[in-house]
Scaffold this active site. Structure first.
Site, PDB file in Angstrom:
ATOM      1  N   GLY A   1       0.819  -1.203   0.000  1.00 58.80           N
ATOM      2  CA  GLY A   1       0.000   0.000   0.000  1.00 58.80           C
ATOM      3  C   GLY A   1       0.858   1.260   0.000  1.00 58.80           C
ATOM      4  O   GLY A   1       1.928   1.332  -0.615  1.00 58.80           O
ATOM      5  N   SER A   2       0.390   2.270   0.728  1.00 57.90           N
ATOM      6  CA  SER A   2       1.016   3.590   0.661  1.00 57.90           C
ATOM      7  C   SER A   2       2.416   3.654   1.246  1.00 57.90           C
ATOM      8  O   SER A   2       3.122   4.649   1.042  1.00 57.90           O
ATOM      9  CB  SER A   2       0.122   4.612   1.373  1.00 57.90           C
ATOM     10  OG  SER A   2      -1.111   4.750   0.695  1.00 57.90           O
ATOM     11  N   THR A   3       2.840   2.635   1.982  1.00 61.49           N
ATOM     12  CA  THR A   3       4.211   2.641   2.494  1.00 61.49           C
ATOM     13  C   THR A   3       5.225   2.556   1.350  1.00 61.49           C
ATOM     14  O   THR A   3       6.422   2.775   1.574  1.00 61.49           O
ATOM     15  CB  THR A   3       4.447   1.467   3.464  1.00 61.49           C
ATOM     16  OG1 THR A   3       4.119   0.232   2.812  1.00 61.49           O
ATOM     17  CG2 THR A   3       3.614   1.628   4.727  1.00 61.49           C
ATOM     18  N   LEU A   4       4.776   2.268   0.121  1.00 64.67           N
ATOM     19  CA  LEU A   4       5.685   2.203  -1.021  1.00 64.67           C
ATOM     20  C   LEU A   4       5.832   3.562  -1.728  1.00 64.67           C
ATOM     21  O   LEU A   4       6.740   3.753  -2.537  1.00 64.67           O
ATOM     22  CB  LEU A   4       5.203   1.147  -2.021  1.00 64.67           C
ATOM     23  CG  LEU A   4       6.309   0.452  -2.819  1.00 64.67           C
ATOM     24  CD1 LEU A   4       7.122  -0.446  -1.914  1.00 64.67           C
ATOM     25  CD2 LEU A   4       5.722  -0.362  -3.967  1.00 64.67           C
TER      26      LEU A   4
END
Length: 574
Positions: free
Chosen positions: A293-296
């Site tokens: 998800g958004s951690t990338l």
């Protein structure tokens, strides 16, 4: 004819000679056999004779201890006894049979089954029994029973360190975790001695050593038991509170690459492994893959900074909060107008991240992901480490390049994700990880320029401030930088609409990073599921406690934190 010889039959002379020849031949055969056996087959006869009284006993080696970085025992071996028998020699009454079965915690029928085959020379009745039980068995005085010493592994940390340390089998050989990975050094080499026994199995003479044994060597891990307990407790509380299916957490030392804590739920007690399920044994931090998800997003934006495609202040049009590519529409949870690149991270805009990604070469994105370790199994000397999924850039379509910018279409482990964040904490260097204590700074591989890494660090610090998606990750006394992540969970090739993976990855102190902490909750189902709501508080609890234990200097005022803004500030686009 004279009267005395009348009635006698005179035998032919040749018959007497034949009988004499037969007798001589028989004696000759016996003599030849005797010479053959006693002169030519001496070794064979000696071996058969020794089988009646001589035995070779294996002398088990003491398995090496597993210690934490401060010398606290995580796995030790304790002496136990194993009860065995020669079925043909066993003589026991009905009363003795009942007492023996009770002592060995088995039914009389099971005991009878083990002793039923009288042709066997050896059978285990019970392995690894406590010394007091072995003493009680010996007191029964049953003929044909014998004992020998073995070792049983004991794990003081129980479920807290189970997935790191692993466990051994009944033969004291490693089966999982560190016990398996370092079997050669921990297990040592057993020795053997030749002894003479009487018909009751008692040793009457110790002939001597055949092979000298070698005890296993102790192994000191990078794990800090205090931080491990802190991490496990915080994770367990979060899993229960959020009614999550599972969870994982990892704590890394940025300087050395040492793993200070690694915890999973569900867990198990390695001292009592009855009725275990596969879910309990899985080291999810290392083996389980998920879409991050958004951690990338920081990696896509770091590449844009590195290549000059953007700066932190570059404006990205995100209105009206959605972007359609082919037949797929990308959405933002909170539509906005034009956002700077820094605000794309702060607000966790999917549309903004996708537009930045579409302005980058596919090969460059793929190369960035590959260089931070995605798509390849991490080399940490631990069994089962997963490599994840990173497809070749040549097969990427525009929609895939866009969604990969915010962590869809790629799978990673929590270990890989935590390690990748070291490039922001170490000024662009990717640090090799280890579960064995080194106590020294580790050289890293330069993946990102120092300038781009520091710009990303500032943006990640902004993401946990009020107005960002992760204010619940802040801690008093230290500046924090990090990123929230919330992704729909894949099931049977499709995204489940109401199942999520919630995560948070960050580091502190932001001025001079010392620790990276990554948290993941699988299917939180108590109502909240955003990473900033369910995972960020776990990060804060672990990071604050770990920095205190390590006596890391403060880089922020020791003042109460301002309360986070409205609840929606902790939400990021999924």
């Amino acid at each position: 004819m004279n009267a005395p010889t009348q009635g006698l039959v005179r035998l032919p002379v040749w018959r007497a000679r034949l009988m004499l020849a037969a007798l001589v031949g028989a004696f000759a055969l016996l003599a030849a056999r005797s010479v053959y056996l006693q002169a030519l087959k001496t070794d064979f006869l000696q071996e058969k004779g020794e089988e009646r009284y001589s035995r070779v006993l294996e002398i088990p080696a003491t398995r090496g201890r597993i210690l934490d970085r401060n010398g606290e025992a995580l796995a030790v071996s304790t002496p136990v006894k194993s009860i065995w028998a020669i079925p043909s020699d066993v003589e026991l009454s009905a009363g003795q049979r009942a007492k023996l079965a009770a002592l060995l915690a088995m039914s009389p029928a099971e005991l009878e089954r083990k002793l039923a085959d009288r042709s066997r020379d050896f059978v285990y009745l019970k392995r690894q029994v406590a010394p007091d039980v072995a003493q009680a068995v010996e007191a029964l005085g049953i003929k044909g029973l014998a004992q020998h010493e073995e070792y049983r592994r004991y794990y003081p940390g129980g479920e807290v360190t189970a997935h790191v340390v692993g466990f051994t089998g009944v033969d004291d050989a490693g089966q999982e975790g560190i016990e398996l990975a370092h079997q050669d050094s921990l297990g040592g080499r057993p020795g053997s001695r030749r002894v003479i026994k009487d018909r009751l199995g008692r040793i009457v003479e110790d002939v001597g050593s055949i092979r000298a044994g070698q005890d296993g060597t102790d192994l000191t891990l990078s794990i800090d038991s205090k931080i491990q307990n802190l991490a496990f407790g915080a994770l367990k509380t979060a899993v229960v509170h959020n009614r999550a299916k599972a969870g994982g957490v990892i704590v890394l030392d940025v300087r050395s690459g040492e793993i200070l804590a690694l915890a999973n739920l569900p867990s198990f007690n390695p001292n009592n492994r009855t009725r275990l399920s596969g879910a309990q044994l899985r080291n999810r931090v290392i083996t389980d893959l998920f879409e991050p998800g958004s951690t990338l997003k920081p990696f896509t934006i770091a590449l844009a900074l590195e290549t000059g495609h953007a700066t932190p202040s570059t404006l990205i049009p995100t209105a009206p909060g959605r972007l359609t590519i082919a037949n797929y529409t990308i959405h933002d949870s909170h539509p906005a107008g034009a956002l700077t690149v820094a605000q794309v991270i702060q607000k966790s805009s999917n549309v903004g991240a996708a537009k930045i990604a579409l302005g980058l070469p596919r090969e460059a994105m793929w190369d960035m992901f590959r260089r931070v370790g995605f798509g390849a199994a991490p080399q940490i000397g631990f069994p089962g480490a997963a490599g994840g999924k990173l497809r070749g850039y040549r097969s990427w379509h525009p929609i895939e390049q866009a969604t990969m910018a915010y962590g869809h279409g790629i799978s990673v482990s929590l270990l890989q994700l935590a390690r990748a964040y070291t490039i922001f904490a170490r000024d662009g260097e990717l640090v090799p990880l280890t579960l064995v204590k080194t106590g020294a700074a580790a050289p890293g591989d330069k993946v990102l320029s120092t300038a781009a890494a520091r710009e990303m660090r500032a943006m990640l610090e902004l993401a946990v401030q009020p107005g960002g998606t992760g204010p619940k990750a802040r801690i008093m006394g230290w500046r924090v930088a990090g990123k929230t992540g919330t992704a729909h969970k894949q099931e049977n090739g499709a995204y489940a609409p109401d199942k999520y993976i919630s995560s948070f990855v960050g580091f502190a102190p932001a001025s001079a990073p010392r620790l990276v902490v990554a948290v993941m909750l699988d299917e939180p189902s108590a109502g909240e599921y955003y990473g900033g709501t369910v995972a960020a508080p776990v990060f804060a609890q672990i990071m604050q406690g770990a920095l205190r234990l390590l006596e890391v200097p403060y880089d922020a005022p020791l003042e109460p934190l301002d309360a986070p803004g409205e609840a929606e500030e902790a939400k990021e686009s999924t």
